[in-house]
Motif scaffolding. Structure first.
Motif, PDB file in Angstrom:
ATOM      1  N   SER A 168       2.980  -8.401  -8.523  1.00 19.92           N
ATOM      2  CA  SER A 168       3.292  -7.222  -8.191  1.00 19.92           C
ATOM      3  C   SER A 168       3.098  -6.247  -9.155  1.00 19.92           C
ATOM      4  O   SER A 168       3.443  -6.403 -10.292  1.00 19.92           O
ATOM      5  CB  SER A 168       4.757  -7.335  -7.811  1.00 19.92           C
ATOM      6  OG  SER A 168       5.473  -6.210  -7.696  1.00 19.92           O
ATOM      7  N   LEU A 169       2.492  -4.996  -8.656  1.00 20.64           N
ATOM      8  CA  LEU A 169       2.240  -3.931  -9.598  1.00 20.64           C
ATOM      9  C   LEU A 169       3.760  -3.333 -10.123  1.00 20.64           C
ATOM     10  O   LEU A 169       3.935  -3.041 -11.020  1.00 20.64           O
ATOM     11  CB  LEU A 169       1.551  -2.810  -8.759  1.00 20.64           C
ATOM     12  CG  LEU A 169       1.387  -1.252  -9.428  1.00 20.64           C
ATOM     13  CD1 LEU A 169       0.473  -1.522 -10.678  1.00 20.64           C
ATOM     14  CD2 LEU A 169       0.856  -0.457  -8.511  1.00 20.64           C
ATOM     15  N   GLU A 191       0.517   5.512 -10.316  1.00 21.37           N
ATOM     16  CA  GLU A 191      -0.446   4.904  -9.354  1.00 21.37           C
ATOM     17  C   GLU A 191      -1.100   5.748  -8.300  1.00 21.37           C
ATOM     18  O   GLU A 191      -0.275   6.799  -7.955  1.00 21.37           O
ATOM     19  CB  GLU A 191       0.136   3.820  -8.577  1.00 21.37           C
ATOM     20  CG  GLU A 191       0.931   4.110  -7.451  1.00 21.37           C
ATOM     21  CD  GLU A 191       1.259   3.039  -6.453  1.00 21.37           C
ATOM     22  OE1 GLU A 191       0.560   2.239  -6.050  1.00 21.37           O
ATOM     23  OE2 GLU A 191       2.534   3.122  -5.918  1.00 21.37           O
ATOM     24  N   THR A 233       5.595  -6.023  -2.313  1.00 23.39           N
ATOM     25  CA  THR A 233       6.680  -7.333  -2.715  1.00 23.39           C
ATOM     26  C   THR A 233       8.335  -6.923  -2.146  1.00 23.39           C
ATOM     27  O   THR A 233       8.624  -7.937  -1.564  1.00 23.39           O
ATOM     28  CB  THR A 233       6.578  -7.329  -4.195  1.00 23.39           C
ATOM     29  OG1 THR A 233       5.142  -7.812  -4.518  1.00 23.39           O
ATOM     30  CG2 THR A 233       7.345  -8.675  -4.437  1.00 23.39           C
ATOM     31  N   TYR A 244      -3.335  -1.441   6.024  1.00 22.64           N
ATOM     32  CA  TYR A 244      -2.356  -2.542   6.599  1.00 22.64           C
ATOM     33  C   TYR A 244      -2.819  -2.699   7.935  1.00 22.64           C
ATOM     34  O   TYR A 244      -3.206  -1.768   8.703  1.00 22.64           O
ATOM     35  CB  TYR A 244      -1.017  -1.661   6.660  1.00 22.64           C
ATOM     36  CG  TYR A 244      -0.212  -1.741   5.393  1.00 22.64           C
ATOM     37  CD1 TYR A 244      -0.363  -0.829   4.497  1.00 22.64           C
ATOM     38  CD2 TYR A 244       0.976  -2.544   5.131  1.00 22.64           C
ATOM     39  CE1 TYR A 244       0.351  -0.883   3.223  1.00 22.64           C
ATOM     40  CE2 TYR A 244       1.757  -2.620   3.915  1.00 22.64           C
ATOM     41  CZ  TYR A 244       1.315  -1.803   2.907  1.00 22.64           C
ATOM     42  OH  TYR A 244       2.170  -1.714   1.780  1.00 22.64           O
ATOM     43  N   GLU A 281      -5.583  -3.499  -0.597  1.00 18.63           N
ATOM     44  CA  GLU A 281      -5.064  -2.365  -1.630  1.00 18.63           C
ATOM     45  C   GLU A 281      -6.004  -2.078  -2.524  1.00 18.63           C
ATOM     46  O   GLU A 281      -6.260  -2.856  -3.297  1.00 18.63           O
ATOM     47  CB  GLU A 281      -3.582  -2.725  -1.939  1.00 18.63           C
ATOM     48  CG  GLU A 281      -2.528  -2.621  -0.850  1.00 18.63           C
ATOM     49  CD  GLU A 281      -1.039  -2.308  -1.503  1.00 18.63           C
ATOM     50  OE1 GLU A 281      -0.538  -1.697  -0.840  1.00 18.63           O
ATOM     51  OE2 GLU A 281      -0.644  -3.225  -2.239  1.00 18.63           O
TER      52      GLU A 281
HETATM   53  C1  GLP Z   1       3.027  -0.501  -1.279  1.00 17.74           C
HETATM   54  C2  GLP Z   1       2.502   0.666  -1.401  1.00 17.74           C
HETATM   55  C3  GLP Z   1       1.348   0.745  -2.582  1.00 17.74           C
HETATM   56  C4  GLP Z   1       2.065   0.070  -3.829  1.00 17.74           C
HETATM   57  C5  GLP Z   1       2.476  -1.460  -3.587  1.00 17.74           C
HETATM   58  C6  GLP Z   1       3.019  -2.164  -4.742  1.00 17.74           C
HETATM   59  O1  GLP Z   1       1.953  -1.465  -0.516  1.00 17.74           O
HETATM   60  N1  GLP Z   1       1.791   1.470  -0.130  1.00 17.74           N
HETATM   61  O2  GLP Z   1       1.181   2.045  -3.082  1.00 17.74           O
HETATM   62  O3  GLP Z   1       1.038   0.227  -4.830  1.00 17.74           O
HETATM   63  O4  GLP Z   1       3.193  -1.539  -2.346  1.00 17.74           O
HETATM   64  O5  GLP Z   1       3.360  -3.247  -4.267  1.00 17.74           O
HETATM   65  P1  GLP Z   1       3.331  -4.584  -5.290  1.00 17.74           P
HETATM   66  O6  GLP Z   1       4.498  -4.190  -6.335  1.00 17.74           O
HETATM   67  O7  GLP Z   1       3.924  -5.759  -4.195  1.00 17.74           O
HETATM   68  O8  GLP Z   1       2.032  -4.766  -5.948  1.00 17.74           O
END
Ligand code: GLP
Length: 241
Positions: free
Chosen positions: A165-166, A221, A92, A227, A147
């Motif tokens: 978003s995580l 995580e 994000t 990708y 993912e």
């Molecule tokens: C990237 C990382 C991931 C992570 C993600 C979080 O893609 N490679 O390890 O989990 O970002 O992104 P978001 O916060 O958008 O979910």
């Protein structure tokens, strides 16, 4: 030893050293976009460096697009995104920085018991509960990544806490990831992944595995990302030892 010191010194002259220092300050956010730098003379005095050294370092960073000079006004930190491979950012963050609109399509979102592999990656004991996500990551209509994320349930009590978003969810919970271990390799998308991504089977991609830590050492995580190979540039600065 003396020889080594001399060659090192030759390899990294003072302007190069200053250039790296400034670059790090920009990438770490100590110097922020739009911020004005002190004048060459002032900076030289401050750092006990010659004006020529300062000018050379700044010229290098202007050439890299990290700094810009406005006639009569001075030198500023450029307002543009440099995506560094050595910075801990989220999908994000990266897309927003490009002015795009990142989204998650949840293909899976569930609680379950940790597998042996996941337990090793997350430093969990057998039998622990985890939250699992399988997301298609998009910008507008374009699928950019797939993912698979596993988070200890002790960190995310409810899977619904992640909306898009995580890392935003971590942020809302007051969790600040400070460090991550990441591994990257080339892959070809298999038939199922290619279908989800709307790509031809066998299209090239990058597999990125990340384990992310909090300050206290907890792993928050374990993510395996796939990708699109043609949509990302990963940039890293390499330094001699
Ligand atoms: C990237 C990382 C991931 C992570 C993600 C979080 O893609 N490679 O390890 O989990 O970002 O992104 P978001 O916060 O958008 O979910």
């Amino acid at each position: 030893n003396e020889f080594r010191r001399q060659t090192d010194a030759r390899r990294a002259p003072a302007y190069e050293h200053l250039r790296r220092t400034l670059q790090h300050a920009i990438e770490n956010g100590e110097l922020t976009a739009g911020q004005a730098l002190p004048g060459e003379r002032e900076l030289g005095k401050l750092l006990d460096l010659s004006r020529v050294t300062v000018r050379k370092a700044i010229a290098g960073l202007v050439g890299d697009g990290l700094l810009l000079q406005r006639q009569g006004a001075g030198t500023f930190v450029a307002e543009r995104i440099v995506k560094s491979f050595s910075k801990l950012t989220s999908f994000t963050d990266d897309l927003r920085a490009r002015g795009l609109d990142p989204k998650s399509v949840f293909l899976e979102r569930a609680i379950g018991e940790v597998t042996p592999d996941e337990a090793m990656a997350l430093n969990l004991s057998p039998g622990a509960q985890v939250v699992r996500y399988y997301r298609l990551r998009t910008a507008g209509d374009q699928a950019l990544a797939l993912e698979r994320t596993v988070v200890p349930q002790s960190v995310l009590a409810d899977p619904e806490l992640v909306v898009n978003s995580l890392y935003d969810a971590f942020d809302r919970l007051g969790l600040r990831p400070t460090r991550a271990l990441q591994r990257l390799r080339a892959i070809a998308f298999d038939a199922e992944q290619a279908r989800l991504m709307n790509l031809a089977e066998g299209s090239p991609g990058l597999f990125i595995e990340r384990r992310t830590f909090l300050d206290d050492g907890r792993v928050v995580e374990y993510t395996r990302s796939f990708y699109r190979g043609d949509a990302y540039d990963f940039v890293a600065e390499l330094q001699s030892e």
